[in-house]
Scaffold this active site. Structure first.
Site, PDB file in Angstrom:
ATOM      1  N   HIS A   9     -24.450  11.163 -19.836  1.00  0.00           N
ATOM      2  CA  HIS A   9     -23.220  11.721 -19.257  1.00  0.00           C
ATOM      3  C   HIS A   9     -22.791  13.060 -19.840  1.00  0.00           C
ATOM      4  CE1 HIS A   9     -21.604  10.177 -22.992  1.00  0.00           C
ATOM      5  NE2 HIS A   9     -20.486  10.792 -22.767  1.00  0.00           N
TER       6      HIS A   9
HETATM    7  N1  UDP Z   1     -20.545   1.914 -22.593  1.00  0.00           N
HETATM    8  C1  UDP Z   1     -19.929   0.981 -21.769  1.00  0.00           C
HETATM    9  N2  UDP Z   1     -20.292   0.949 -20.457  1.00  0.00           N
HETATM   10  C2  UDP Z   1     -21.220   1.787 -19.913  1.00  0.00           C
HETATM   11  C3  UDP Z   1     -21.837   2.740 -20.768  1.00  0.00           C
HETATM   12  C4  UDP Z   1     -21.465   2.785 -22.092  1.00  0.00           C
HETATM   13  O1  UDP Z   1     -19.106   0.193 -22.216  1.00  0.00           O
HETATM   14  O2  UDP Z   1     -21.483   1.712 -18.710  1.00  0.00           O
HETATM   15  C5  UDP Z   1     -20.127   1.933 -23.994  1.00  0.00           C
HETATM   16  C6  UDP Z   1     -21.219   2.078 -24.998  1.00  0.00           C
HETATM   17  O3  UDP Z   1     -21.819   0.835 -25.320  1.00  0.00           O
HETATM   18  C7  UDP Z   1     -20.470   2.705 -26.161  1.00  0.00           C
HETATM   19  C8  UDP Z   1     -19.459   3.600 -25.495  1.00  0.00           C
HETATM   20  O4  UDP Z   1     -19.337   3.110 -24.163  1.00  0.00           O
HETATM   21  O5  UDP Z   1     -19.755   1.705 -26.881  1.00  0.00           O
HETATM   22  C9  UDP Z   1     -19.909   5.037 -25.509  1.00  0.00           C
HETATM   23  O6  UDP Z   1     -19.094   5.800 -24.697  1.00  0.00           O
HETATM   24  P1  UDP Z   1     -19.560   7.185 -24.054  1.00  0.00           P
HETATM   25  O7  UDP Z   1     -21.045   7.180 -23.959  1.00  0.00           O
HETATM   26  O8  UDP Z   1     -18.763   7.361 -22.822  1.00  0.00           O
HETATM   27  O9  UDP Z   1     -19.028   8.269 -25.080  1.00  0.00           O
HETATM   28  P2  UDP Z   1     -19.595   8.904 -26.442  1.00  0.00           P
HETATM   29  O10 UDP Z   1     -19.916   7.777 -27.372  1.00  0.00           O
HETATM   30  O11 UDP Z   1     -20.769   9.742 -26.104  1.00  0.00           O
HETATM   31  O12 UDP Z   1     -18.469   9.724 -26.954  1.00  0.00           O
END
Ligand code: UDP
Length: 358
Positions: free
Chosen positions: A208
């Site tokens: 994403h």
């Molecule tokens: N996650 C979720 N559903 C999804 C994809 C990811 O719950 O469809 C969870 C994932 O396991 C992790 C978190 O969302 O705990 C990560 O969020 P994201 O990738 O949006 O943000 P980042 O960590 O890159 O800031």
């Protein structure tokens, strides 16, 4: 003491779930949801599943340019702070909600507490890097997840305000994984609306970041790499690249990549733990793969979580199908001693430190 917490994006709901449980045992928390992620699959499911207290304020601010979104959040959070008069403001990570919350508070002389402080990429071209650096420099207390983040904070002259507490994502991962038994809650929600049964062996993909979703080039390479693997790939699609994923499924003729709607956290951590390997550009998912002992390929130019990269447990790849495929064949050597992400009690440590300071 009274603390206003500002959250707005999916990973912040997960950290807040772990923190609020501990914080509210000793203090009063006022929860503000900016609205940055607001739909049922990106927001409501986390509040419901993880039993996060209902937000006291739902600001409903989403969309627009970075400046428009941040500016609207800034004035709306200031209104809340003027009304609530908290002793401190708590923010997580590196989103526009983090920056807006911190900036509103610091101008009102309200101490800012920053959880997940000190991570650096070394480039301001990354939109989250700006938010991280500015928030750290405005904060009165900085809580770092890993030793490398402590070192960055010391390099920037912030060492005296910084504490290594461990990662609230590990707290959440351990607490909630214990409830799932390592299995998704039921059939997974296919992007076309049909239920998807869990394959016996599979890869887990998330993607994403702005850098990988600006046009179709990066995502198509990632999907081609997954298509060539021996087991199917489960890919919950972030709303940001839903249209591109559907378009590429057609044009690339994908048969081994199953597109899912965004899934809840309990299913996501179960899929991470059950996967052969994980491919991601998410900061949270690469850590979860490390927590679960599942090898990970991170499609990104920068090592945001260098501790996961020891022994090639997590390796960087360029958005190129051949590079990703090659990195997926590496055999990691898992570290034997000490977890750089702490002991799963980061939130308790944050609250104990607040008690000494306030
Ligand atoms: N996650 C979720 N559903 C999804 C994809 C990811 O719950 O469809 C969870 C994932 O396991 C992790 C978190 O969302 O705990 C990560 O969020 P994201 O990738 O949006 O943000 P980042 O960590 O890159 O800031």
């Amino acid at each position: 003491m009274k603390i206003v917490t500002v959250v707005g994006a999916r990973p912040q709901f997960i950290k807040a779930a772990a923190m609020s449980r501990v914080l509210r045992a000793a203090h009063e928390e006022v929860l503000v949801h900016t609205g940055q992620h607001h739909d049922p699959q990106m927001s409501d499911v986390f509040f419901r599943e993880l039993h996060i207290p209902r937000p006291d304020y739902d600001l409903g601010i989403a969309g627009g340019t970075h400046a428009q979104m941040t500016a609207r959040m800034l004035t709306a959070v200031e209104d809340v702070l003027l009304k609530e008069k908290p002793d401190a403001l708590l923010v997580y990570g590196d989103t526009n909600s983090t920056l807006a919350g911190a900036l509103a508070a610091v101008k009102l002389h309200i101490p800012v507490l920053h959880v997940e402080a000190g991570n650096r990429l070394g480039t301001m071209a990354n939109p989250e890097e700006v938010n991280r650096i500015l928030t750290d420099h405005m904060a009165a207390m900085l809580f770092a997840c890993v030793p490398s983040a402590m070192a960055e904070l010391a390099r920037e002259g912030l060492g005296e305000r910084a504490f290594w507490v461990g990662d609230p994502m590990l707290d959440a991962f351990r607490y909630y994984s214990a409830q799932t038994g390592g299995k998704p809650q039921g059939a997974l929600p296919g992007l076309d609306g049909q239920p998807v049964t869990l394959p016996k062996r599979f890869y887990y993909l998330t993607c994403h970041r702005e850098e990988n979703t600006r046009d179709d080039a990066a995502l198509s390479q990632i999907l081609l790499a997954m298509e060539g693997l021996p087991y199917p790939t489960l890919y919950p699609v972030h709303p940001r690249n839903r249209d591109a994923a559907l378009r590429l499924r057609e044009s690339l003729g994908l048969r081994h990549v199953t597109l899912l709607q965004p899934i809840g956290y309990l299913d996501s951590v179960a899929l991470v733990a059950g996967a052969e390997r994980v491919v991601t550009d998410s900061g949270g998912v690469q850590r979860e793969a490390f927590f679960a002992g599942v090898p990970c390929v991170t499609v990104f130019d920068y090592a945001v979580w260098p501790e996961t990269m020891a022994g090639q447990c997590n390796v960087l790849a360029t958005p190129d199908a051949a590079d990703i495929a090659r990195k997926l064949t590496l055999t990691p050597i898992w570290p034997q001693e000490g977890n750089p992400f702490g002991d799963g009690h980061a939130c308790e440590k944050v609250v104990a430190l607040l008690d000494t300071r306030f």
